[in-house]
Design an enzyme around this catalytic site. Structure first.
Site, PDB file in Angstrom:
ATOM      1  N   ASN A  50      -7.369  97.454 -10.345  1.00 14.55           N
ATOM      2  CA  ASN A  50      -6.919  97.240 -11.717  1.00 14.55           C
ATOM      3  C   ASN A  50      -7.287  98.432 -12.595  1.00 14.55           C
ATOM      4  OD1 ASN A  50      -6.169  94.041 -12.235  1.00 14.55           O
ATOM      5  ND2 ASN A  50      -7.493  94.377 -10.484  1.00 14.55           N
TER       6      ASN A  50
ATOM      7  N   THR B 174      -6.158  94.065  -5.319  1.00  7.93           N
ATOM      8  CA  THR B 174      -5.568  95.148  -6.108  1.00  7.93           C
ATOM      9  C   THR B 174      -6.635  95.922  -6.867  1.00  7.93           C
ATOM     10  OG1 THR B 174      -5.174  93.640  -7.964  1.00  7.93           O
ATOM     11  CG2 THR B 174      -3.368  93.966  -6.399  1.00  7.93           C
TER      12      THR B 174
ATOM     13  N   ARG C  63      11.539  95.942  -9.151  1.00 12.44           N
ATOM     14  CA  ARG C  63      12.061  94.719  -9.759  1.00 12.44           C
ATOM     15  C   ARG C  63      11.319  94.459 -11.065  1.00 12.44           C
ATOM     16  NH1 ARG C  63       8.410  90.636  -9.581  1.00 12.44           N
ATOM     17  NH2 ARG C  63       6.840  90.608  -7.912  1.00 12.44           N
TER      18      ARG C  63
ATOM     19  N   GLY D 182     -11.084  93.002 -12.451  1.00 12.59           N
ATOM     20  CA  GLY D 182     -10.073  92.095 -12.967  1.00 12.59           C
ATOM     21  C   GLY D 182     -10.472  90.661 -12.679  1.00 12.59           C
TER      22      GLY D 182
ATOM     23  N   TYR E  50     -14.019  99.767  -6.828  1.00 15.00           N
ATOM     24  CA  TYR E  50     -14.532  99.570  -8.177  1.00 15.00           C
ATOM     25  C   TYR E  50     -15.291 100.807  -8.652  1.00 15.00           C
ATOM     26  CZ  TYR E  50     -13.316  94.648  -7.839  1.00 15.00           C
ATOM     27  OH  TYR E  50     -12.625  93.472  -7.699  1.00 15.00           O
TER      28      TYR E  50
ATOM     29  N   PHE F  90       6.998  82.801 -11.267  1.00 16.09           N
ATOM     30  CA  PHE F  90       7.429  82.019 -10.100  1.00 16.09           C
ATOM     31  C   PHE F  90       7.044  80.557 -10.254  1.00 16.09           C
ATOM     32  CE2 PHE F  90       6.986  86.397  -8.823  1.00 16.09           C
ATOM     33  CZ  PHE F  90       8.128  86.612  -8.078  1.00 16.09           C
TER      34      PHE F  90
ATOM     35  N   GLU G 204      -1.938  96.860 -11.770  1.00 12.79           N
ATOM     36  CA  GLU G 204      -2.593  96.337 -10.578  1.00 12.79           C
ATOM     37  C   GLU G 204      -1.921  96.963  -9.358  1.00 12.79           C
ATOM     38  OE1 GLU G 204      -3.926  91.887 -11.223  1.00 12.79           O
ATOM     39  OE2 GLU G 204      -1.829  92.119 -11.829  1.00 12.79           O
TER      40      GLU G 204
END
Length: 307
Positions: free
Chosen positions: A205, A203, A278, A192, A265, A283, A254
């Site tokens: 991906n 993360t 959520r 990513g 990877y 942001f 992610e």
């Protein structure tokens, strides 16, 4: 489990199976009931198609699959399937009449001894064949047929469509109740933009091409690393969506694995959606994003620790 990619030139070891026939997208409880009816003294098999016939006939339709071929094969193997006949769905197969499909593919090609289909199953050119037709054709060409009734939950039929609706609305628990297992996204970890690493949350991906997209947002997840030295099960928090904070366009998944260190990877992961935490948000700045990511991880840990 042995995977066969065609119905021509099948070796003797793959013949004589008792097979469940269908698309098995999601391998939900209804599918599992069909598979259970195929269990018996003969080796258990599945006859399915790749790509999904809907992908062949509706090439411009949006992504709808609940699982890719890899995830479907993994789930079927866990159910004790010994032979997976993953037939290439192409113009030649689509052009077969119901009788040609029963004779050429099932009887002569695969040499099945028994087939189980759902009561609403259609087959052959133009979906002209019905369940009772399969029973009649089986008698003609040397295999027996069981017709499975539609499985219902709370008076409503269990279907891939109902599961997609639950996922689209951010209700993975309801989807799991119909699936009989948590909804999983499986595939290889791809490179990513590495922003998560820069923010302190590296993360894994994963591409979502071709798959039905659950509600965008953050989820508590359980992650199985299927290959490599870190193989095992982990808790995690995953963001599914387009990353509005960074003006993303293409949706991806992610996943941040809690209490994990290492390079993933190229490894294959199975990410199970446990609970929607959520919606996806944009942001005011990176400090606010990092604060929220910490809260997401704390909430995911609490949800997963509670079982």
């Amino acid at each position: 489990m042995q995977i066969h990619q065609d119905w021509h030139w099948l070796d003797a070891a793959g013949r004589g199976t008792s097979c469940a026939l269908g698309n098995f997208d999601g391998v939900h409880l209804g599918h599992q009931a069909v598979i259970d009816l195929a269990r018996g003294p003969a080796p258990l098999g599945i006859v399915t198609f790749e790509p999904h016939p809907r992908q062949f006939f509706q090439r411009d339709a949006g992504p709808f699959r609940l699982m890719n071929a890899e995830a479907r094969a993994n789930r079927l193997a866990k159910l004790g399937v010994e032979h997976l006949f993953q037939l290439p769905f192409n113009a030649g197969l689509a052009a077969l009449t119901p009788e040609e499909f029963a004779r050429k593919v099932l009887a002569e090609g695969l040499g099945i001894s028994h087939v189980v289909i759902g009561e609403d199953f259609c087959f052959g050119k133009g979906r002209a064949g019905r369940a009772e037709d399969m029973k009649r054709l089986g008698e003609k060409y040397g295999f027996t047929t069981t017709i499975a009734p539609l499985l219902k939950q709370g008076g409503i039929g269990i279907s891939s469509t109902a599961i997609r609706d639950a996922l689209s609305e951010g209700r993975p628990g309801d989807a799991a109740a119909m699936l009989g297992h948590l909804h999983r996204i499986e595939g290889a970890v791809i490179h990513g933009e590495k922003r998560g690493r820069e923010l302190g949350f590296p993360t894994a991906n994963m591409d979502l091409t071709g798959l039905h997209l659950p509600r965008f947002g953050v989820y508590a997840v359980r992650v199985d690393v299927l290959s490599g030295p870190q193989e095992g099960s982990y808790m995690g928090a995953a963001s599914l969506g387009v990353r509005p904070m960074f003006n993303g366009v293409a949706p991806n998944l992610e996943t941040y694995l809690l209490d994990f260190k290492g390079d993933l990877y190229g490894r294959h992961l199975s990410v199970a959606l446990v609970e929607f935490l959520r919606p996806e948000l944009k942001f005011d700045g990176l400090p606010a994003l990092i604060t929220q990511m910490n809260e997401d991880c704390d909430q995911a840990r609490a949800v997963l620790a509670a079982g």
